[in-house]
Motif scaffolding. Structure first.
Motif, PDB file in Angstrom:
ATOM      1  N   ALA A   3      -3.038   6.296   9.792  1.00  0.00           N
ATOM      2  CA  ALA A   3      -4.356   6.733   9.206  1.00  0.00           C
ATOM      3  C   ALA A   3      -5.678   5.946   9.960  1.00  0.00           C
ATOM      4  CB  ALA A   3      -4.471   6.824   7.853  1.00  0.00           C
ATOM      5  N   LEU A   4      -5.199   4.617  10.347  1.00  0.00           N
ATOM      6  CA  LEU A   4      -6.234   3.685  11.019  1.00  0.00           C
ATOM      7  C   LEU A   4      -6.938   4.448  12.040  1.00  0.00           C
ATOM      8  CD1 LEU A   4      -4.945   0.189  10.871  1.00  0.00           C
ATOM      9  CD2 LEU A   4      -6.895   0.998   9.755  1.00  0.00           C
TER      10      LEU A   4
ATOM     11  N   ALA B  79       2.496  -9.661   7.186  1.00  0.00           N
ATOM     12  CA  ALA B  79       1.816  -8.300   7.102  1.00  0.00           C
ATOM     13  C   ALA B  79       0.326  -8.269   6.478  1.00  0.00           C
ATOM     14  CB  ALA B  79       2.499  -7.258   6.368  1.00  0.00           C
ATOM     15  N   VAL B  80      -0.490  -7.647   7.083  1.00  0.00           N
ATOM     16  CA  VAL B  80      -1.887  -7.306   6.428  1.00  0.00           C
ATOM     17  C   VAL B  80      -1.926  -6.243   5.831  1.00  0.00           C
ATOM     18  CG1 VAL B  80      -4.458  -7.132   7.147  1.00  0.00           C
ATOM     19  CG2 VAL B  80      -2.833  -8.882   8.229  1.00  0.00           C
TER      20      VAL B  80
ATOM     21  N   LEU C 244      -1.266  -3.037  16.512  1.00  0.00           N
ATOM     22  CA  LEU C 244      -1.103  -3.711  15.376  1.00  0.00           C
ATOM     23  C   LEU C 244      -0.162  -3.257  14.313  1.00  0.00           C
ATOM     24  CD1 LEU C 244      -2.691  -1.620  13.376  1.00  0.00           C
ATOM     25  CD2 LEU C 244      -4.776  -2.418  14.598  1.00  0.00           C
ATOM     26  N   ARG C 245       0.408  -2.226  14.672  1.00  0.00           N
ATOM     27  CA  ARG C 245       1.298  -1.583  13.560  1.00  0.00           C
ATOM     28  C   ARG C 245       2.336  -2.645  13.103  1.00  0.00           C
ATOM     29  NH1 ARG C 245       2.908   3.461  13.326  1.00  0.00           N
ATOM     30  NH2 ARG C 245       2.179   4.221  14.971  1.00  0.00           N
ATOM     31  N   GLU C 246       2.938  -3.333  13.981  1.00  0.00           N
ATOM     32  CA  GLU C 246       4.080  -4.325  13.372  1.00  0.00           C
ATOM     33  C   GLU C 246       3.430  -5.320  12.135  1.00  0.00           C
ATOM     34  OE1 GLU C 246       7.394  -3.955  13.582  1.00  0.00           O
ATOM     35  OE2 GLU C 246       6.707  -2.216  14.867  1.00  0.00           O
ATOM     36  N   GLN C 247       2.227  -5.498  12.384  1.00  0.00           N
ATOM     37  CA  GLN C 247       1.498  -6.582  11.421  1.00  0.00           C
ATOM     38  C   GLN C 247       0.922  -5.784  10.467  1.00  0.00           C
ATOM     39  OE1 GLN C 247      -0.407  -9.709  13.664  1.00  0.00           O
ATOM     40  NE2 GLN C 247       1.090  -9.272  15.248  1.00  0.00           N
ATOM     41  N   ALA C 248       0.402  -4.567  10.260  1.00  0.00           N
ATOM     42  CA  ALA C 248      -0.220  -4.071   9.182  1.00  0.00           C
ATOM     43  C   ALA C 248       0.567  -3.223   8.280  1.00  0.00           C
ATOM     44  CB  ALA C 248      -1.069  -2.895   9.874  1.00  0.00           C
TER      45      ALA C 248
ATOM     46  N   PRO D 196      -3.857  -7.536  15.840  1.00  0.00           N
ATOM     47  CA  PRO D 196      -4.430  -7.880  17.219  1.00  0.00           C
ATOM     48  C   PRO D 196      -5.289  -6.650  17.501  1.00  0.00           C
ATOM     49  CG  PRO D 196      -2.070  -7.538  16.739  1.00  0.00           C
ATOM     50  CD  PRO D 196      -2.842  -7.578  15.349  1.00  0.00           C
ATOM     51  N   GLY D 197      -6.396  -7.198  18.194  1.00  0.00           N
ATOM     52  CA  GLY D 197      -7.426  -6.007  18.786  1.00  0.00           C
ATOM     53  C   GLY D 197      -8.656  -5.919  17.774  1.00  0.00           C
ATOM     54  N   ILE D 198      -8.607  -6.441  16.315  1.00  0.00           N
ATOM     55  CA  ILE D 198      -9.452  -6.307  15.344  1.00  0.00           C
ATOM     56  C   ILE D 198     -10.641  -7.343  15.476  1.00  0.00           C
ATOM     57  CG2 ILE D 198      -9.942  -5.627  13.205  1.00  0.00           C
ATOM     58  CD1 ILE D 198      -8.338  -3.488  14.454  1.00  0.00           C
TER      59      ILE D 198
END
Length: 74
Positions: A53-54, A13-14, A68-72, A28-30
């Motif tokens: 909040a992103l 996770a980031v 990206l939710r699962e990795q953030a 993903p996508g960033i």
């Protein structure tokens, strides 16, 4: 060994409140520009209260957030 390390890093996770622009690019996508925008937003407005909040960052909509939710994390 490198592919195993890369796979492990992509599963980690980031933390969007502490990640550098290059770390944010693992999401993903960033890309570089959006990663920089996230850091600038965070610097101006303080830490993100949640991953949701992103969407306050210009260029991140609901679809990108879901990708990206699962990795953030916060």
């Amino acid at each position: 060994a490198l592919s195993v390390l890369t796979a492990s890093l992509s599963l980690a996770a980031v933390n969007i409140n502490t990640a550098s622009p290059s770390e944010l690019e693992a999401l993903p996508g960033i890309g570089p520009a959006l990663a920089q925008r996230i850091v600038e937003y965070r610097d101006s407005h303080g830490p993100f209260a949640s991953v949701d909040a992103l969407t306050d960052v210009p260029g991140i909509g609901k679809a990108k957030l879901e990708a990206l939710r699962e990795q953030a994390t916060v």
